[in-house]
Design a protein around this motif. Structure first.
Motif, PDB file in Angstrom:
ATOM      1  N   LEU A  65       0.829  -1.122  -0.085  1.00 40.28           N
ATOM      2  CA  LEU A  65       0.102  -0.083  -0.084  1.00 40.28           C
ATOM      3  C   LEU A  65       0.884   1.263  -0.162  1.00 40.28           C
ATOM      4  O   LEU A  65       0.656   2.181  -0.630  1.00 40.28           O
ATOM      5  N   ALA A  68       1.932   1.988  -3.382  1.00 42.95           N
ATOM      6  CA  ALA A  68       0.865   2.422  -4.126  1.00 42.95           C
ATOM      7  C   ALA A  68       0.794   3.797  -3.894  1.00 42.95           C
ATOM      8  O   ALA A  68       0.597   4.677  -4.903  1.00 42.95           O
ATOM      9  N   LYS A  71       3.321   5.846  -5.884  1.00 40.76           N
ATOM     10  CA  LYS A  71       3.147   5.874  -7.216  1.00 40.76           C
ATOM     11  C   LYS A  71       2.023   6.515  -7.680  1.00 40.76           C
ATOM     12  O   LYS A  71       1.521   6.885  -8.576  1.00 40.76           O
ATOM     13  N   ALA A  72       1.094   6.947  -6.637  1.00 41.89           N
ATOM     14  CA  ALA A  72      -0.225   7.564  -6.831  1.00 41.89           C
ATOM     15  C   ALA A  72       0.087   8.810  -7.609  1.00 41.89           C
ATOM     16  O   ALA A  72       1.069   9.792  -7.664  1.00 41.89           O
ATOM     17  N   PHE A  81      -3.988   5.606   0.093  1.00 47.68           N
ATOM     18  CA  PHE A  81      -3.164   4.464  -0.124  1.00 47.68           C
ATOM     19  C   PHE A  81      -2.377   4.736   1.306  1.00 47.68           C
ATOM     20  O   PHE A  81      -2.054   3.646   2.080  1.00 47.68           O
ATOM     21  N   ALA A 130       4.194  -4.729  -6.494  1.00 43.95           N
ATOM     22  CA  ALA A 130       4.620  -3.530  -6.103  1.00 43.95           C
ATOM     23  C   ALA A 130       5.793  -2.995  -6.747  1.00 43.95           C
ATOM     24  O   ALA A 130       6.081  -1.894  -7.308  1.00 43.95           O
ATOM     25  N   TYR A 135       1.374   1.448 -11.214  1.00 45.71           N
ATOM     26  CA  TYR A 135       0.480   1.800 -10.350  1.00 45.71           C
ATOM     27  C   TYR A 135      -1.017   1.030 -10.534  1.00 45.71           C
ATOM     28  O   TYR A 135      -1.546   0.366  -9.644  1.00 45.71           O
ATOM     29  N   LEU A 138      -0.972  -2.598  -9.585  1.00 45.19           N
ATOM     30  CA  LEU A 138      -0.853  -2.794  -8.165  1.00 45.19           C
ATOM     31  C   LEU A 138      -2.085  -2.564  -7.407  1.00 45.19           C
ATOM     32  O   LEU A 138      -2.152  -3.412  -6.481  1.00 45.19           O
ATOM     33  N   ILE A 139      -2.616  -1.635  -7.736  1.00 49.60           N
ATOM     34  CA  ILE A 139      -3.778  -1.220  -6.977  1.00 49.60           C
ATOM     35  C   ILE A 139      -5.074  -2.270  -7.277  1.00 49.60           C
ATOM     36  O   ILE A 139      -5.787  -2.403  -6.490  1.00 49.60           O
ATOM     37  N   LEU A 142      -4.254  -4.963  -4.983  1.00 49.53           N
ATOM     38  CA  LEU A 142      -4.808  -4.916  -3.351  1.00 49.53           C
ATOM     39  C   LEU A 142      -6.064  -4.636  -3.472  1.00 49.53           C
ATOM     40  O   LEU A 142      -6.421  -4.974  -2.080  1.00 49.53           O
ATOM     41  N   CYS A 189     -11.307   2.706  -2.701  1.00 55.00           N
ATOM     42  CA  CYS A 189     -10.302   1.776  -3.619  1.00 55.00           C
ATOM     43  C   CYS A 189     -10.803   1.446  -5.144  1.00 55.00           C
ATOM     44  O   CYS A 189     -10.315   1.439  -6.114  1.00 55.00           O
ATOM     45  N   GLU A 192     -10.473   4.394  -7.264  1.00 55.19           N
ATOM     46  CA  GLU A 192      -9.129   4.560  -7.895  1.00 55.19           C
ATOM     47  C   GLU A 192      -8.949   3.389  -9.000  1.00 55.19           C
ATOM     48  O   GLU A 192      -8.207   3.832  -9.871  1.00 55.19           O
TER      49      GLU A 192
END
Length: 239
Positions: A65, A68, A71-72, A81, A130, A135, A138-139, A142, A189, A192
């Motif tokens: 997280l 993330a 990288k957001a 995150f 990750a 990004y 990854l999310i 997650l 989430c 996003e």
């Protein structure tokens, strides 16, 4: 990036993936671990084993997280995150520790429970995504931990309301994941992930879907392995 003519084409990726994993998610609710947890009949030894694994998983989840957050693409995603990482490491672990205290488990007792192959595999997978993926992927990987835990907690709570069940020793766990605040985190989430998919090319969207599905499979494996109190099949071969 998608062209303006395609804007919004991928925005429903989360709903699509949720529907596509329906059989897998139903199977999770039917697993002996979750069925017995809902009834309050789950053996304490199995729940203790699960908590020890989950406490270790949350450290890896929190680290993923944090990546993330780094990288957001915008401040709101970064804040979400980063906050989720803090919740995973501090708040959810506090829930575990309350049960450890209730069960009379100390550090030595927890250290004696070895990290299971599934727990190591799941955390290693998230940390690999990750470090090696973008990004968006990854999310997407997650998201199942948020969404599925809320789904399971809510399903159990609804079952309790229908049956009038009470005095469940695992009620604090159930209430945590069926909570409105946790539901709000799930919605954020999802938003996003949909936002990232809307801006991604088709190859990235496919990789996001694959990551989402793989994480769902690990969620199934995690509860199944906890019920079996999974050990390493090579333990007897160690020197």
């Amino acid at each position: 990036m998608v062209s303006n003519s395609k804007a919004g084409y991928y925005v429903r990726i989360c709903n699509d993936n949720w529907k596509r994993t329906a059989n897998l998610r139903k199977a999770m609710l039917d697993l002996p671990f979750n069925a017995e947890l809902a009834e309050g009949t789950l053996g304490r030894d199995r729940f203790q084993f699960y908590l020890a694994q989950d406490a270790r998983y949350l450290i890896g989840f929190g680290r993923a997280l944090s990546v993330a957050a780094a990288k957001a693409p915008d401040p709101s995603a970064l804040a979400f995150f980063a906050g989720a990482a803090r919740e995973a490491v501090l708040v959810e672990r506090a829930l575990h520790e309350s049960y450890f205290e209730r069960f009379g488990l100390g550090e030595a007792d927890l250290a004696a429970i070895e990290t299971s192959p599934t727990c190591l595999g799941y955390t290693s997978y998230l940390l690999a995504v990750a470090q090696t993926e973008g990004y968006a992927e990854l999310i997407a990987a997650l998201l199942p931990c948020f969404w599925i835990y809320h789904d399971v907690g809510t399903a159990i709570l609804e079952r309790q309301r229908r049956t009038g069940a009470s005095d469940n020793p695992y009620q604090a766990w159930i209430d945590t994941y069926a909570d409105d605040d946790f539901a709000a985190s799930v919605r954020t989430c999802i938003a996003e992930v949909d936002k990232a998919a809307e801006l991604a090319d088709e190859h990235t969207v496919a990789r996001m879907s694959a990551a989402f599905t793989r994480a769902c499979e690990y969620e199934w494996m995690f509860w199944d392995s906890a019920y079996r109190m999974e050990s390493w099949p090579t333990t007897h071969l160690r020197g």
